[in-house]
Write an enzyme that holds these catalytic residues in place. Sequence first.
Site, PDB file in Angstrom:
ATOM      1  N   LYS A 141     159.472  26.543  35.608  1.00 60.01           N
ATOM      2  CA  LYS A 141     160.081  26.985  37.080  1.00 60.01           C
ATOM      3  C   LYS A 141     161.236  26.212  37.344  1.00 60.01           C
ATOM      4  CE  LYS A 141     155.239  28.738  37.915  1.00 60.01           C
ATOM      5  NZ  LYS A 141     154.283  28.416  38.709  1.00 60.01           N
ATOM      6  N   GLY A 142     161.194  24.641  36.936  1.00 64.88           N
ATOM      7  CA  GLY A 142     161.644  23.845  37.874  1.00 64.88           C
ATOM      8  C   GLY A 142     163.274  24.088  38.009  1.00 64.88           C
ATOM      9  N   GLU A 159     167.947  22.748  32.590  1.00 62.55           N
ATOM     10  CA  GLU A 159     167.035  22.089  32.835  1.00 62.55           C
ATOM     11  C   GLU A 159     166.766  21.388  34.204  1.00 62.55           C
ATOM     12  OE1 GLU A 159     163.845  21.813  32.692  1.00 62.55           O
ATOM     13  OE2 GLU A 159     163.480  20.199  31.473  1.00 62.55           O
ATOM     14  N   ASP A 160     165.953  21.303  34.887  1.00 61.02           N
ATOM     15  CA  ASP A 160     165.703  20.537  36.413  1.00 61.02           C
ATOM     16  C   ASP A 160     165.679  18.939  36.060  1.00 61.02           C
ATOM     17  OD1 ASP A 160     162.927  19.972  35.121  1.00 61.02           O
ATOM     18  OD2 ASP A 160     161.911  20.490  36.820  1.00 61.02           O
ATOM     19  N   ASP A 177     163.028  13.558  31.928  1.00 62.25           N
ATOM     20  CA  ASP A 177     162.299  12.155  32.023  1.00 62.25           C
ATOM     21  C   ASP A 177     162.071  11.604  31.249  1.00 62.25           C
ATOM     22  OD1 ASP A 177     160.316  10.596  33.566  1.00 62.25           O
ATOM     23  OD2 ASP A 177     158.679  11.775  33.644  1.00 62.25           O
ATOM     24  N   LYS A 220     166.000  10.440  34.563  1.00 59.67           N
ATOM     25  CA  LYS A 220     165.687   9.014  34.941  1.00 59.67           C
ATOM     26  C   LYS A 220     165.747   8.362  33.562  1.00 59.67           C
ATOM     27  CE  LYS A 220     161.793  11.007  37.786  1.00 59.67           C
ATOM     28  NZ  LYS A 220     160.402  11.122  37.699  1.00 59.67           N
ATOM     29  N   PHE A 240     159.066   9.618  41.460  1.00 55.54           N
ATOM     30  CA  PHE A 240     158.630  10.877  41.519  1.00 55.54           C
ATOM     31  C   PHE A 240     159.365  11.513  42.694  1.00 55.54           C
ATOM     32  CE2 PHE A 240     155.953  14.867  42.569  1.00 55.54           C
ATOM     33  CZ  PHE A 240     155.607  15.052  41.155  1.00 55.54           C
ATOM     34  N   VAL A 241     159.990  12.838  42.333  1.00 61.76           N
ATOM     35  CA  VAL A 241     160.841  13.598  43.270  1.00 61.76           C
ATOM     36  C   VAL A 241     160.464  14.998  43.456  1.00 61.76           C
ATOM     37  CG1 VAL A 241     162.959  12.272  43.210  1.00 61.76           C
ATOM     38  CG2 VAL A 241     162.380  13.992  41.437  1.00 61.76           C
ATOM     39  N   ASP A 264     158.491  20.284  41.850  1.00 60.48           N
ATOM     40  CA  ASP A 264     157.348  20.541  42.532  1.00 60.48           C
ATOM     41  C   ASP A 264     156.266  19.404  42.578  1.00 60.48           C
ATOM     42  OD1 ASP A 264     156.391  20.976  39.787  1.00 60.48           O
ATOM     43  OD2 ASP A 264     154.423  21.415  40.591  1.00 60.48           O
ATOM     44  N   ARG A 317     158.733  23.238  45.898  1.00 58.25           N
ATOM     45  CA  ARG A 317     160.160  23.921  44.995  1.00 58.25           C
ATOM     46  C   ARG A 317     161.158  24.340  45.959  1.00 58.25           C
ATOM     47  NH1 ARG A 317     158.458  24.233  39.846  1.00 58.25           N
ATOM     48  NH2 ARG A 317     156.298  24.367  39.162  1.00 58.25           N
TER      49      ARG A 317
HETATM   50  P1  IMP Z   1     160.023  14.938  30.014  1.00 53.58           P
HETATM   51  O1  IMP Z   1     159.657  15.763  28.613  1.00 53.58           O
HETATM   52  O2  IMP Z   1     159.094  13.697  29.945  1.00 53.58           O
HETATM   53  O3  IMP Z   1     161.713  14.567  29.924  1.00 53.58           O
HETATM   54  O4  IMP Z   1     159.532  16.074  31.097  1.00 53.58           O
HETATM   55  C1  IMP Z   1     160.508  16.681  31.773  1.00 53.58           C
HETATM   56  C2  IMP Z   1     159.822  17.633  32.685  1.00 53.58           C
HETATM   57  O5  IMP Z   1     158.660  16.661  33.479  1.00 53.58           O
HETATM   58  C3  IMP Z   1     160.456  18.136  33.819  1.00 53.58           C
HETATM   59  O6  IMP Z   1     160.979  19.218  33.362  1.00 53.58           O
HETATM   60  C4  IMP Z   1     159.606  18.557  34.935  1.00 53.58           C
HETATM   61  O7  IMP Z   1     158.814  19.711  34.876  1.00 53.58           O
HETATM   62  C5  IMP Z   1     158.676  17.154  35.057  1.00 53.58           C
HETATM   63  N1  IMP Z   1     159.067  16.088  35.765  1.00 53.58           N
HETATM   64  C6  IMP Z   1     159.361  14.988  35.408  1.00 53.58           C
HETATM   65  N2  IMP Z   1     159.533  14.010  36.428  1.00 53.58           N
HETATM   66  C7  IMP Z   1     159.322  14.604  37.646  1.00 53.58           C
HETATM   67  C8  IMP Z   1     159.496  14.447  38.933  1.00 53.58           C
HETATM   68  O8  IMP Z   1     159.591  13.482  39.329  1.00 53.58           O
HETATM   69  N3  IMP Z   1     158.972  15.513  39.662  1.00 53.58           N
HETATM   70  C9  IMP Z   1     158.666  16.833  39.389  1.00 53.58           C
HETATM   71  N4  IMP Z   1     158.376  17.067  38.007  1.00 53.58           N
HETATM   72  C10 IMP Z   1     158.907  16.148  37.094  1.00 53.58           C
END
Ligand code: IMP
Length: 192
Positions: free
Chosen positions: A45-46, A100-101, A104, A132, A153-154, A160, A166
């Site tokens: 959803k992000g 993508e939102d 991480d 990040k 964390f944002v 969300d 959101r």
């Molecule tokens: P990754 O596989 O660790 O890169 O995960 C990315 C996903 O983690 C993003 O699409 C978000 O859904 C979630 N996510 C990572 N950091 C945050 C944050 O600070 N706030 C909200 N969702 C996050």
Amino acid sequence: MITIKDKTFVPFLEPAKLEKRIIELADQLDKNYQDKNPLFIVVLKGAFLFAAELFKHIQIPCEVTFVRLSSYQNMESSGRVKQIIGLEEDVQDRHVVIVEDIVDTGLTMAQLTAQLSQKGAASVEIATLLHKPDALREDVNIRYLGFEIENRFVVGFGLDYEEQGRNLAGVFVLSEATEPERRTAQSDKATK
Ligand code: IMP
């Protein structure tokens, strides 16, 4: 300052700043995908608000589709293979851009790009609003990046905390006062 459930968040990226940067990304995409009829795959959803803002400014012929992935569950990404849900388009020989939102650890994007390449995409690039770098664990090439941010964390603008926040027009960061609990907040409260 805003409160969502048990956490407080402070303004981090104002709506005007987000819009300005997203217009720049749209311009780059317009230039690089002219005559390529790219397929944009928006990760729900992000990314819904990032995508909405982005596509208001993309001028070239393109297609847009939406997918879900399995949830972000653990303190760090679970490491399980995430499945693409809802992709009806054939990506064979298509120039694909994932929208993508936030990247991480990079596990989600590493898996998604690999799966799309396996399906025969001509190219796969990532456009993410946030990244990040300190959290990155996978070798992920982010071609279109809105903002690099600290490993905090944002919420807001699509992202969300426990499914809340959101709809915020800007991005907010967990307040320093509650920062020691940051990893808990990130652990099991954020979903795609
Ligand atoms: P990754 O596989 O660790 O890169 O995960 C990315 C996903 O983690 C993003 O699409 C978000 O859904 C979630 N996510 C990572 N950091 C945050 C944050 O600070 N706030 C909200 N969702 C996050």
